[in-house]
Motif scaffolding. Structure first.
Motif, PDB file in Angstrom:
ATOM      1  N   VAL A  22     -15.883 -13.282 -16.527  1.00 15.06           N
ATOM      2  CA  VAL A  22     -17.013 -13.951 -17.272  1.00 15.06           C
ATOM      3  C   VAL A  22     -17.138 -13.215 -18.545  1.00 15.06           C
ATOM      4  CG1 VAL A  22     -19.540 -14.398 -17.320  1.00 15.06           C
ATOM      5  CG2 VAL A  22     -18.038 -14.977 -15.039  1.00 15.06           C
ATOM      6  N   GLN A  23     -17.262 -11.920 -18.530  1.00 18.56           N
ATOM      7  CA  GLN A  23     -17.155 -11.130 -19.529  1.00 18.56           C
ATOM      8  C   GLN A  23     -15.985 -11.297 -20.663  1.00 18.56           C
ATOM      9  OE1 GLN A  23     -17.707  -7.298 -17.537  1.00 18.56           O
ATOM     10  NE2 GLN A  23     -19.334  -6.850 -18.435  1.00 18.56           N
ATOM     11  N   ALA A  24     -14.713 -11.320 -20.032  1.00 20.10           N
ATOM     12  CA  ALA A  24     -13.870 -11.764 -20.968  1.00 20.10           C
ATOM     13  C   ALA A  24     -14.015 -13.131 -21.846  1.00 20.10           C
ATOM     14  CB  ALA A  24     -12.257 -11.738 -20.200  1.00 20.10           C
ATOM     15  N   LEU A  25     -14.495 -14.159 -20.858  1.00 17.58           N
ATOM     16  CA  LEU A  25     -14.792 -15.362 -21.368  1.00 17.58           C
ATOM     17  C   LEU A  25     -15.722 -15.374 -22.491  1.00 17.58           C
ATOM     18  CD1 LEU A  25     -14.727 -17.607 -18.303  1.00 17.58           C
ATOM     19  CD2 LEU A  25     -13.181 -17.520 -19.989  1.00 17.58           C
ATOM     20  N   VAL A  31     -18.151 -18.792 -23.444  1.00 18.42           N
ATOM     21  CA  VAL A  31     -19.481 -18.696 -23.170  1.00 18.42           C
ATOM     22  C   VAL A  31     -20.522 -18.164 -23.797  1.00 18.42           C
ATOM     23  CG1 VAL A  31     -19.142 -17.221 -21.065  1.00 18.42           C
ATOM     24  CG2 VAL A  31     -20.926 -18.541 -20.825  1.00 18.42           C
ATOM     25  N   GLU A  32     -21.536 -18.405 -24.126  1.00 25.15           N
ATOM     26  CA  GLU A  32     -22.557 -17.697 -24.661  1.00 25.15           C
ATOM     27  C   GLU A  32     -23.679 -17.084 -23.508  1.00 25.15           C
ATOM     28  OE1 GLU A  32     -24.295 -19.283 -28.193  1.00 25.15           O
ATOM     29  OE2 GLU A  32     -22.305 -19.633 -29.186  1.00 25.15           O
ATOM     30  N   LEU A  33     -23.747 -15.628 -23.272  1.00 24.56           N
ATOM     31  CA  LEU A  33     -24.603 -15.442 -22.186  1.00 24.56           C
ATOM     32  C   LEU A  33     -25.859 -14.972 -22.527  1.00 24.56           C
ATOM     33  CD1 LEU A  33     -21.925 -13.260 -20.284  1.00 24.56           C
ATOM     34  CD2 LEU A  33     -22.658 -15.559 -19.853  1.00 24.56           C
ATOM     35  N   LYS A 125     -24.518 -21.644 -23.994  1.00 26.29           N
ATOM     36  CA  LYS A 125     -23.579 -22.349 -24.376  1.00 26.29           C
ATOM     37  C   LYS A 125     -22.336 -22.203 -23.369  1.00 26.29           C
ATOM     38  CE  LYS A 125     -21.341 -23.493 -28.621  1.00 26.29           C
ATOM     39  NZ  LYS A 125     -20.750 -23.208 -30.120  1.00 26.29           N
ATOM     40  N   ILE A 126     -21.752 -23.349 -23.011  1.00 27.58           N
ATOM     41  CA  ILE A 126     -20.530 -22.980 -22.197  1.00 27.58           C
ATOM     42  C   ILE A 126     -19.414 -24.104 -22.387  1.00 27.58           C
ATOM     43  CG2 ILE A 126     -21.529 -24.356 -20.466  1.00 27.58           C
ATOM     44  CD1 ILE A 126     -20.096 -22.263 -18.458  1.00 27.58           C
ATOM     45  N   ARG A 130     -12.671 -25.080 -19.936  1.00 22.21           N
ATOM     46  CA  ARG A 130     -12.203 -23.704 -20.164  1.00 22.21           C
ATOM     47  C   ARG A 130     -12.820 -22.739 -19.060  1.00 22.21           C
ATOM     48  NH1 ARG A 130     -11.735 -21.541 -25.919  1.00 22.21           N
ATOM     49  NH2 ARG A 130     -10.577 -19.940 -24.988  1.00 22.21           N
ATOM     50  N   PHE A 131     -13.977 -22.749 -18.835  1.00 23.18           N
ATOM     51  CA  PHE A 131     -14.735 -21.704 -17.839  1.00 23.18           C
ATOM     52  C   PHE A 131     -14.374 -22.250 -16.459  1.00 23.18           C
ATOM     53  CE2 PHE A 131     -18.207 -20.763 -15.137  1.00 23.18           C
ATOM     54  CZ  PHE A 131     -18.507 -19.434 -15.634  1.00 23.18           C
TER      55      PHE A 131
END
Length: 168
Positions: A22-25, A31-33, A125-126, A130-131
């Motif tokens: 998730v961090q790499a994404l 993804v905006e976390l 945002k996601i 791709r996620f």
């Protein structure tokens, strides 16, 4: 609108790998976390929450940080709330309006049995396809709910307390 995603795993090792994915994404702008954590339950039933390392920490405003902390706390750390104070009751009520109701919390609680772990993601945002493709190799049980932006703002205001009155 934000997405609250909880992905449950049978063990901490695979959850940690998924957390890093998730961090790499995030770095790849998939993804905006607003928040990210690994929650694990040890064999004694104690809950442990790990967030990104300080140097990688997601830049959050104080209000967003408080919101994430409250969502995470109510979602994971207070599974069977009985009688609560008026302030906490109001916040739980707002979270329920946002889709984080007792049913959703129960599903999360059921995922977190001793020896298990989950990745908890609050995303503003996601890119769904791709996620999903990136997370598929890790398996897991996915729970998801949407949090409307207006409700998030109201909750953040409730967490911050009333604005100080202007003196003239």
């Amino acid at each position: 609108m934000s997405e609250l995603i909880v992905i449950g795993y049978d063990g901490h090792e695979v959850a940690t790998k998924a957390f890093k994915a998730v961090q790499a994404l995030r770095d790849d702008h998939v993804v905006e976390l607003k928040g990210l954590a690994v929650v694990r339950v040890d064999q004694d039933g104690d809950t442990h929450v790990d967030t990104p390392a300080r140097r990688e920490e997601i830049a959050l405003s104080a209000t967003a940080g408080a919101l994430w902390g409250m969502v995470l706390g109510i979602l994971v750390l207070t599974p069977g709330i009985g009688v609560v104070g008026a302030a906490l009751g109001g916040i739980i009520g707002k979270l329920t309006q946002m889709g984080v109701d007792n049913g959703f919390r129960k599903k999360v609680s059921d995922l977190l049995e001793p020896g298990s772990a989950a990745v908890v993601i609050l995303a503003s945002k996601i890119t769904e396809d791709r996620f999903a493709a990136a997370m598929e190799p890790f398996g897991g049980t996915v729970l998801k709910t949407s949090l409307p932006e207006e409700s998030e703002r109201e909750l953040a205001e409730q967490l911050a307390g009333p604005a100080p009155e202007a003196t003239g």
